[in-house]
Design a protein around this motif. Structure first.
Motif, PDB file in Angstrom:
ATOM      1  N   TYR A 100       0.917  -0.931  -0.071  1.00 36.50           N
ATOM      2  CA  TYR A 100       0.002  -0.029  -0.201  1.00 36.50           C
ATOM      3  C   TYR A 100       0.691   1.309  -0.098  1.00 36.50           C
ATOM      4  O   TYR A 100       0.449   2.156  -0.609  1.00 36.50           O
ATOM      5  CB  TYR A 100      -0.953   0.175   1.153  1.00 36.50           C
ATOM      6  CG  TYR A 100      -1.805   1.147   1.339  1.00 36.50           C
ATOM      7  CD1 TYR A 100      -2.605   1.697   0.477  1.00 36.50           C
ATOM      8  CD2 TYR A 100      -1.564   1.963   2.266  1.00 36.50           C
ATOM      9  CE1 TYR A 100      -3.433   2.659   0.338  1.00 36.50           C
ATOM     10  CE2 TYR A 100      -2.259   3.450   2.238  1.00 36.50           C
ATOM     11  CZ  TYR A 100      -3.232   3.488   1.362  1.00 36.50           C
ATOM     12  OH  TYR A 100      -4.076   4.686   1.456  1.00 36.50           O
TER      13      TYR A 100
ATOM     14  N   SER B 294       1.601   1.464  -3.535  1.00 33.71           N
ATOM     15  CA  SER B 294       0.803   1.484  -4.804  1.00 33.71           C
ATOM     16  C   SER B 294      -0.494   2.570  -4.208  1.00 33.71           C
ATOM     17  O   SER B 294      -1.205   3.418  -5.196  1.00 33.71           O
ATOM     18  CB  SER B 294      -0.382   0.126  -4.907  1.00 33.71           C
ATOM     19  OG  SER B 294      -0.922  -0.256  -3.914  1.00 33.71           O
ATOM     20  N   HIS B 295      -0.757   2.845  -3.050  1.00 31.64           N
ATOM     21  CA  HIS B 295      -1.940   3.666  -2.595  1.00 31.64           C
ATOM     22  C   HIS B 295      -3.248   3.382  -3.046  1.00 31.64           C
ATOM     23  O   HIS B 295      -4.196   3.956  -3.291  1.00 31.64           O
ATOM     24  CB  HIS B 295      -1.723   5.162  -3.143  1.00 31.64           C
ATOM     25  CG  HIS B 295      -0.284   5.651  -2.692  1.00 31.64           C
ATOM     26  ND1 HIS B 295       0.371   6.907  -3.306  1.00 31.64           N
ATOM     27  CD2 HIS B 295       0.625   5.215  -1.809  1.00 31.64           C
ATOM     28  CE1 HIS B 295       1.409   7.092  -2.637  1.00 31.64           C
ATOM     29  NE2 HIS B 295       1.580   6.324  -2.074  1.00 31.64           N
ATOM     30  N   SER B 296      -3.297   1.839  -3.285  1.00 31.07           N
ATOM     31  CA  SER B 296      -4.665   1.473  -3.836  1.00 31.07           C
ATOM     32  C   SER B 296      -5.456   0.966  -3.084  1.00 31.07           C
ATOM     33  O   SER B 296      -5.221   0.599  -1.802  1.00 31.07           O
ATOM     34  CB  SER B 296      -4.239   0.292  -4.981  1.00 31.07           C
ATOM     35  OG  SER B 296      -4.144  -0.841  -4.168  1.00 31.07           O
TER      36      SER B 296
END
Lengths: 514, 639
Positions: A147, A150-152
């Motif tokens: 995370y 990707s910050h997804s």
């Protein structure tokens, strides 16, 4: 593609069989854990006593471990928990094996650590919930590392789902959210749209602009909400079930017999070595030594993190978190269920970052090769000095097996029970689950799950043929509700027609009736 | 009135219409390249407004001809007009009367002598008399007089070519027998084993609800896995050469939407696609005077070509779109609603993606979201729903290679394949979902694209219920159509596709129908268990709750109640969570907490579902019209 899939599944099978065989070898050398007996026992009463189904199903703790073990209880000679452990850790090892295989040379060498790490071996062979904890820790940290990159929402959701499973293992693990909050906070700086530069540049732009600041904080709090939602709601649903089942939202806290050590957290400390007490004392820091023994891989990962500040940051948080937890309550938190988060996060960090590493200095290369050996040795050091009896017993079973008096007593009492023909038993099943779990279908008994338990305690002769009860040398004698009720009957001068048919240092089997 | 006067382009367009010389030059260029009349290009490619053109004609002294549409009749040589209808539409000429020695026509551009010459050549005699009328009137006259063959095809093509796939028959005889048999069997079993049947029924409802919601949750999770990947990179988009782009048809079905026509013009202007390669069709129903007059009266140039749908039942969007198909010229085709605001590079992204993916992909569905998301509670909830549906669920289906039910708009087709599939089913009120499944059943594939079209969220409760009841009714129709022969469906779409269809289409309306039943059951049990009922019966010491509980315990034992509570709670929470995830992705952080009231939103769905179910039986093809243009918001809020 098909070939690689087959080899993946085959690998999983081979590693799982390996752990299962190892667990049986350790058992033959006298290694046992009460938690595996407990899970076996609860799986048994889940199907055997319909009146106790709901309570057993919803309130056996740790729920995820128990419910996942139940399907594996089809072979009576090996408890389902051992199968589950072998499958879970076999799966993890296999997964890491394939990652190592595809990775560069350090990861291939690091796999030796995975293969011989006592923490992983213990998780794979002990029949305890550590296997589930270890896999969940690995998942949580691997996804957290992902995370940060990707910050997804996908990774954020997986974090939340893993946290939800933690809560279903033990409500207390909700506190892991606190560990994730700083991570989410710092990641929010890098999620801000239209701002480039390093952390300081981003922070100064965000905090100097009202709109950006507002977006930053709403984004950060939203990410906390997304992560916390599933664990919080798992908790809430569990409380609701408690309320509907028993009329109290906190039934699970007050109930007896729903976890393997429900009477006392001191239970693991039966026959504790006095050398260990300094580790537990409030005013010294010797417990840090135990944590340090498990932290060498994590420390190495912290140091070996060029351009991977997030990785170091998270690992430092993990170690600080473990220290603060243990310092808070050494009796509760200085065990592998808690400390394995250091091991798992270090493994996750290693496999997360291995592709990012490029040229390495000679010192680093040597350290990389030495690390697995050093880590395995230090972890064995932890097992030899652990405050938890079963962890020490694990190391002893490998190097220096010796007969355990408690296990001997359990086996003898079980045998005495089995020698009786189809009887109805009264026992405190929060204590005697190892003995009861060995009985065949011709036996029935009254326990905490039974709606008639209180009646049976007051009139044992009307409800039971046999009574299994602790003697005063048993560490849980004062908790034994059957022993207490027998004393009460004695004090009321109510005499039971009874005959002791088996006894040893810890237990007594009494036949009621003439 | 017969016109004997000579009309000149310069006078009409340049002096009175205020077109510049360079514009006229450009229109003349397009006239040749697109093979359309000068006026058609001027009016439909953003050069001249209809009001300005009318004004120019009036200033020129032209008395505009008023059609009596009720009494229009085809000329004796009607076969020529029917076969050359496209030409007449492009030239804006309507043959009004023809005898052996007399020809009278109505046209829109009296200065276009080439057109008149061509009419004479086509109809084989000299024009004796011509009238001048507004282009829209001429178009309407042509469509309602000569477009009936196309209209027939638009309505019955699916029925004629593939009767089994047409929703004209709601329940087949076999389906009715099956449903009847299940009901009779259930009732008989209940008579003999009431407790067992009641418990089993309750368990089945719970299990199906849980499975259906879990499927959606997993789908969302699976879809979110792909959120960081881009199907068409910026570099690929930059490489697109305008000269190589194909003609792109955009169908804009409208009905009583005069409010949004002006917005539509501006939204279309923002599209990054060469204007001359756009073939935009505004589909207006012949009896929709409101939209018709609004278009006629537009005082700024627009970039669409109005197309008048002759009146016929069913009055549905698919029928209008099917009709539009026969006049489309694009290699690719898409549908937008009038109020839609697509990403300006959407068409280019689609053409790039079509080039990249295998030939069996025939449809690309873009994401839909709302520009008026913060207008009121309803629009907020609607935004939450659309965000997870288009951003996660459909990509989830895409990645699982399971049939994707298309959304109402922003679905981009390969035109030839769409024609091969027979267009939309005019009798299905969610024709888009049905088409996605039909495409899959014919071994074609549908994929999704991470480009968004902003729509207007329904901001009125009753309007929302109408719209939603149509959608859910359509899902029921689609389910019934494709389940006429389940084995055939299984063979066509495979096991994965079959179960995907069951959970996604069947599960959707099933959950909405079951939801209030389970909710009522739980509320009822809660009232009994908490003793609230006793509080109401305050005058007696007798425990009413306890008495009822004891009498129903046999049918609803404790374990069943706990399972139901668990199931219901987890189901609701999963749906709340997917809503949260979706708006988080879109960075609409202020909407996240609104996800908590999703259970209320589901109740609204349930109301719509029951309305849809009743309509499915009473009025299966009735198109519940959604009113657009109700929003006060005109600009997209933060996306």
């Amino acid at each position: 593609m098909r070939k690689s899939k087959i080899s993946y599944w085959l690998g999983w099978l081979v590693f799982s069989i390996g752990y299962l065989v190892l667990s049986q070898w350790l058992a033959s050398r006298g290694f046992y854990t009460l938690e595996s007996f407990f899970v076996d026992y609860r799986a048994d009463i889940l199907v055997r006593f319909p009146e106790g189904f709901l309570r057993t199903f919803y309130f056996t703790s740790p729920a995820v471990f128990f419910l996942s073990s139940v399907p594996f209880n089809f072979i009576s000679s090996i408890p389902g928990s051992f199968f589950l452990n072998a499958l879970l850790i076999g799966g993890l090892t296999n997964h890491l094996f394939f990652k190592s295989w595809k990775g560069k040379y350090p990861s291939k060498f690091f796999f030796l650590y995975i293969l011989f790490s006592p923490v992983i071996l213990f998780a794979g062979t002990s029949g305890t919930s550590l296997a589930v904890y270890l896999v969940l820790y690995y998942l949580l940290f691997y996804v957290t590392f992902k995370y940060t990159e990707s910050h997804s929402v996908f990774h954020l959701t997986l974090m939340s789902l893993t946290m939800g499973l933690f809560v279903l293992m033990d409500m207390e693990y909700m506190k892991l959210i606190l560990l994730l909050v700083p991570v989410l906070f710092f990641v929010s700086f890098f999620k801000a749209k239209g701002i480039r530069g390093n952390f300081y540049t981003r922070a100064s732009v965000i905090f100097s602009n009202n709109s950006q600041r507002r977006k930053f904080f709403t984004g950060f709090f939203s990410s906390v909400l997304i992560v916390a939602f599933i664990p919080l709601m798992s908790y809430l649903i569990f409380l609701m079930i408690n309320k509907v089942f028993s009329g109290s939202y906190f039934f699970f806290e007050k109930s007896t017999g729903d976890s393997w050590n429900s009477y006392s957290v001191l239970f693991p400390l039966i026959s504790i070595n006095e050398d260990l007490w300094p580790n537990l004392a409030q005013i010294n820091s010797r417990f840090l030594g135990l944590i340090l023994l498990l932290s060498v891989t994590a420390i190495y990962q912290i140091l070996d993190s060029k351009n991977q500040a997030a990785k170091s940051f998270i690992l430092i948080l993990v170690i600080l978190f473990a220290i603060s937890e243990a310092a808070d309550n050494k009796m509760l938190y200085l065990d592998l269920n808690n400390l394995s988060l250091i091991t798992a996060s270090a493994i996750a960090a290693f496999f997360y970052s291995q592709n990012g590493l490029k040229s390495r200095s000679l010192t680093l290369k040597v350290l990389t090769l030495a690390l697995p050996v050093l880590a395995v040795l230090l972890e064995f050091g932890y097992f030899e000095n652990s405050i938890v009896q079963q962890e020490r017993h694990f190391a002893a079973s490998i190097f220096d097996p010796e007969e355990d008096p408690n296990l001997k007593s359990i086996e003898k009492a079980s045998l005495a029970l089995q020698n009786q023909n189809s009887a109805h038993i009264l026992a405190d099943d929060a204590i005697f689950y190892p003995e009861l779990s060995t009985l065949d279908k011709s036996f029935t008994w009254e326990g905490h799950f039974s709606p008639y338990y209180m009646h049976a305690l007051q009139q044992p002769e009307a409800y039971a043929d046999l009574i299994l009860v602790t003697k005063k040398d048993h560490p849980l004698h004062l908790n034994d509700i059957v022993a207490t009720s027998l004393k009460r009957l004695d004090s009321l001068k109510i005499e039971l027609p009874k005959k002791v048919i088996y006894e040893d240092e810890y237990r007594q089997l009494i036949k009621i009736g003439k | 009135m017969m016109h004997t006067k000579e009309y000149y382009r310069k006078s009409l367009f340049q002096e009175k219409g205020n077109l510049r010389a360079d514009q006229i030059e450009r229109i003349e260029f397009l006239e040749k390249s697109l093979q359309k009349s000068f006026l058609k290009i001027a009016l439909n490619y953003g050069y001249l407004s209809r009001r300005a053109w009318k004004k120019a004609l009036i200033e020129e002294g032209v008395e505009l001809y008023q059609f009596n549409f009720e009494s229009l009749e085809a000329i004796s040589n009607q076969e020529v007009v029917k076969t050359q209808l496209h030409w007449f539409l492009d030239c804006l000429v309507f043959p009004l009367k023809q005898t052996d020695d007399y020809l009278e026509v109505v046209l829109s551009d009296p200065s276009d002598s080439i057109n008149i010459n061509n009419v004479e050549e086509l109809l084989g005699q000299k024009v004796d008399k011509f009238h001048v009328a507004e282009d829209l009137d001429v178009l309407k006259a042509l469509h309602i007089t000569y477009g009936l063959d196309y209209l027939d095809k638009a309505i019955f093509r699916i029925y004629d070519s593939d009767r089994e796939s047409c929703a004209i028959e709601t329940f087949t005889k076999k389906q009715l027998i099956f449903i009847g048999a299940i009901l009779i069997l259930g009732a008989s079993l209940f008579y003999f084993f009431p407790v067992g049947v009641a418990i089993t029924f309750n368990l089945i409802l719970n299990a199906l609800l849980f499975l259906s919601i879990s499927f959606k949750f997993l789908l969302t999770l699976y879809g979110s896995r792909m959120e960081t990947s881009r199907k068409v990179s910026k570099a690929e988009l930059d490489k697109v050469n305008d000269d190589e782009l194909p003609i792109y048809t955009i169908l804009l079905p409208v009905f009583k939407e005069s409010e949004v026509i002006h917005k539509l013009v501006w939204n279309l202007r923002n599209l990054d696609y060469p204007l001359e390669k756009l073939d935009v069709k505004l589909l207006i129903e012949a009896d929709d005077a409101m939209t018709y007059n609004a278009v006629k009266d537009m005082n700024f140039p627009c970039i669409f070509e109005p197309l008048i749908i002759p009146p016929a039942q069913p009055k549905t969007k698919p029928k209008a779109c099917n009709y539009g198909l026969y006049f489309s010229k694009g290699k690719y085709l898409t549908i937008y609603d009038a109020e839609d605001i697509p990403d300006n590079n959407q068409l280019k992204l689609v053409t790039s993606l079509f080039k990249k993916i295998p030939d069996d992909y025939v449809v690309i569905q873009c994401a839909l979201n709302y520009f008026n998301k913060k207008e009121n509670l309803l629009t907020r909830l609607f935004t939450l729903e659309y965000s997870y549906w288009f951003d996660y669920m459909l990509p989830g289906l895409d990645n699982l290679d399971v049939p994707i039910p298309l959304g109402g708009t922003s679905n981009h087709f390969k035109f030839d394949k769409l024609m091969e599939l027979g267009g939309w089913d005019g009798f299905n009120v969610t024709e888009d979902a049905d088409l996605g499944l039909r495409a899959y059943a014919k071994s074609y594939k549908v994929t999704v694209l991470d480009s968004t079209t902003l729509e207007e969220a329904n901001n009125d409760f009753f309007n929302w219920i109408r719209q939603r009841s149509r959608w859910i009714k359509g899902y029921m129709q689609t389910y019934l159509v494709h389940m006429r022969n389940p084995i055939k469906l299984l063979q066509k779409v495979g096991v994965k596709g079959f179960f995907g269809f069951q959970f996604f289409i069947g599960g959707t309306f099933f959950t909405f129908l079951v939801y209030p039943i389970l909710l009522l059951f739980l509320i009822f049990m809660l009232i009994l268990n908490t003793g609230l009922l006793d509080f109401l019966f305050f005058w007696t010491d007798y425990s009413v709750s306890q008495n009822i509980l004891e009498s129903i315990q046999l049918f609803f034992p404790d374990w069943l109640v706990i399972i139901a509570i668990f199931n219901f709670s987890v189901g609701n929470l999963m749906m709340i969570y997917v809503n949260m995830m979706a708006v988080f992705r879109r960075r609409s952080y202020t909407l996240i907490l609104y996800a908590l009231i999703n259970p209320l939103y589901w109740l609204m769905h349930s109301i719509s579902a029951y309305k849809g179910l009743i309509q499915l039986i009473t009025k299966p093809f009735y198109w519940e019209k959604t009113n657009h243009g109700l929003t006060k918001s005109s600009k997209p809020s933060s996306i």
